[in-house]
Design a protein around this motif. Structure first.
Motif, mmCIF file in Angstrom:
data_model
loop_
_atom_site.group_PDB
_atom_site.id
_atom_site.type_symbol
_atom_site.label_atom_id
_atom_site.label_comp_id
_atom_site.label_asym_id
_atom_site.label_seq_id
_atom_site.Cartn_x
_atom_site.Cartn_y
_atom_site.Cartn_z
ATOM 1 N N TYR A 1 2.974 1.105 -3.721
ATOM 2 C CA TYR A 1 2.360 0.855 -5.025
ATOM 3 C C TYR A 1 0.948 1.410 -5.172
ATOM 4 O O TYR A 1 0.299 1.185 -6.190
ATOM 5 C CB TYR A 1 2.331 -0.653 -5.314
ATOM 6 N N ALA A 2 0.475 2.151 -4.192
ATOM 7 C CA ALA A 2 -0.910 2.646 -4.255
ATOM 8 C C ALA A 2 -1.134 3.591 -5.432
ATOM 9 O O ALA A 2 -2.246 3.679 -5.960
ATOM 10 C CB ALA A 2 -1.285 3.342 -2.948
ATOM 11 N N ASP A 3 -0.088 4.291 -5.856
ATOM 12 C CA ASP A 3 -0.250 5.278 -6.927
ATOM 13 C C ASP A 3 0.233 4.779 -8.280
ATOM 14 O O ASP A 3 0.212 5.524 -9.260
ATOM 15 C CB ASP A 3 0.525 6.565 -6.575
ATOM 16 N N ASP A 4 0.669 3.516 -8.376
ATOM 17 C CA ASP A 4 1.173 2.987 -9.645
ATOM 18 C C ASP A 4 0.037 2.723 -10.619
ATOM 19 O O ASP A 4 -1.087 2.419 -10.229
ATOM 20 C CB ASP A 4 1.953 1.683 -9.414
ATOM 21 N N ASP A 5 0.360 2.832 -11.917
ATOM 22 C CA ASP A 5 -0.605 2.520 -12.966
ATOM 23 C C ASP A 5 -0.724 1.013 -13.089
ATOM 24 O O ASP A 5 0.230 0.338 -13.480
ATOM 25 C CB ASP A 5 -0.141 3.120 -14.297
ATOM 26 N N GLU A 6 -1.879 0.469 -12.771
ATOM 27 C CA GLU A 6 -2.059 -0.991 -12.764
ATOM 28 C C GLU A 6 -1.819 -1.598 -14.134
ATOM 29 O O GLU A 6 -1.332 -2.710 -14.265
ATOM 30 C CB GLU A 6 -3.467 -1.336 -12.274
ATOM 31 N N LYS B 1 -4.971 0.016 -3.926
ATOM 32 C CA LYS B 1 -5.252 1.335 -4.464
ATOM 33 C C LYS B 1 -6.547 1.921 -3.892
ATOM 34 O O LYS B 1 -6.817 3.115 -4.033
ATOM 35 C CB LYS B 1 -5.354 1.265 -5.990
ATOM 36 N N LYS C 1 0.826 -1.206 0.000
ATOM 37 C CA LYS C 1 0.000 0.000 0.000
ATOM 38 C C LYS C 1 0.863 1.260 0.000
ATOM 39 O O LYS C 1 0.547 2.249 -0.688
ATOM 40 C CB LYS C 1 -0.917 -0.007 1.223
#
Length: 288
Positions: free
Chosen positions: A234-239, A262, A231
């Motif tokens: 990687y919460a702001d990464d483009d899936e 996310k 969290k």
């Protein structure tokens, strides 16, 4: 797509059957595969059982309605095989067994994502066969045809399938002798993606043990830490551009009824204790 049923860690998959097609694909000999009626009653099943650890599988190949292939296996003139591949790490290996039950051992942590499996039956002894519809179970078009089989010819080919990802498949446990016996630290490795658990000797041995009374609760703490790191990082990464393993993990959480990291509602401790519930009678309390 192959159909799959599951019970208590046992998977049964139908990987090839004639289906609705009337086609006999362009081979010089009959092949049992999806989309072909060379064997009108033929079906190719796999039974999968998890092995001694999360990196091994026991696969049993079952042929129905194709006596030609069944007899070649019975007479040791054919072999069971399975190609295991992982595009993200360029891994590809063919496992071959003279038995219908074969064991496949993998280093899942180094693959980066759940691998792809392609099962098949191979001719092992070169031979010529005069085909008969009743005896061999072939389509009438093959009646009276003489075929030549070379070593390595694919007699049955199953559909490619992939075992779904789970959180535990992304956790790699390592002994860290510089760390206190009861401590651990989580590192996220991106190539391939996984959670690396650097553990002191005591907790390392506990996490690796299958019969430990405290492993379940320690695993809950590990999973909580893994999800908290996920969290945070990687919460702001483009899936869409993220690692395949993460997309598979998001699918796994969704199937278990949880939001992904996310989502503002994602709580690492809530998800971890749902997947690995704490057992209160195993927790030692200083207040007792």
């Amino acid at each position: 797509m192959p159909s799959m049923t599951k019970r208590d860690g046992f998977f049964s998959i139908e990987v090839a059957s004639p289906g609705p097609s009337d086609a006999i694909l362009a081979h010089e000999y009959p092949v049992l595969e999806s989309g072909s009626i060379s064997f009108p009653e033929g079906k190719y099943h796999l039974d999968l059982v998890k092995g001694k650890n999360r990196s091994s599988f026991e696969i049993t190949h079952r042929i129905e309605g194709a006596p030609l292939i069944s007899n070649l296996l019975k007479n040791n003139k054919a072999r069971c095989a399975c190609i295991v591949s992982c595009p993200v790490s360029c891994f590809r290996k063919t496992y071959i067994s003279k038995l219908v039950k074969q064991t496949i051992e993998l280093d899942i942590g180094n693959l980066g994502e759940p691998p792809l499996f392609t099962p098949m039956i191979l001719c092992w002894v070169p031979q010529k066969i005069l085909l008969r519809k009743i005896r061999d179970g072939v389509h009438p078009i093959w009646e009276g045809q003489e075929i030549s089989l070379s070593k390595g010819f694919r007699l049955a080919v199953g559909s490619v399938f992939q075992l779904r990802s789970s959180l535990s498949s992304l956790i790699s446990i390592h002994l860290d002798k510089q760390r206190e016996r009861g401590q651990f630290e989580i590192q996220i490795e991106s190539e391939p993606f996984r959670f690396r658990v650097n553990a002191g000797e005591e907790i390392y041995e506990d996490l690796r043990a299958k019969s430990s009374n405290t492993r379940s609760n320690n695993m809950t703490h590990v999973v909580t830490a893994c999800l908290a790191n996920l969290k945070a990082d990687y919460a702001d990464d483009d899936e869409e551009e993220g690692p395949e393993a993460l997309r598979a993990l998001a699918d796994f959480l969704a199937r278990e009824g949880h939001p992904d990291w996310k989502n503002p509602e994602f709580k690492p401790e809530k998800v971890a204790t749902s997947l690995y519930p704490l057992s209160s009678h195993k927790i030692n309390s200083d207040d007792d």
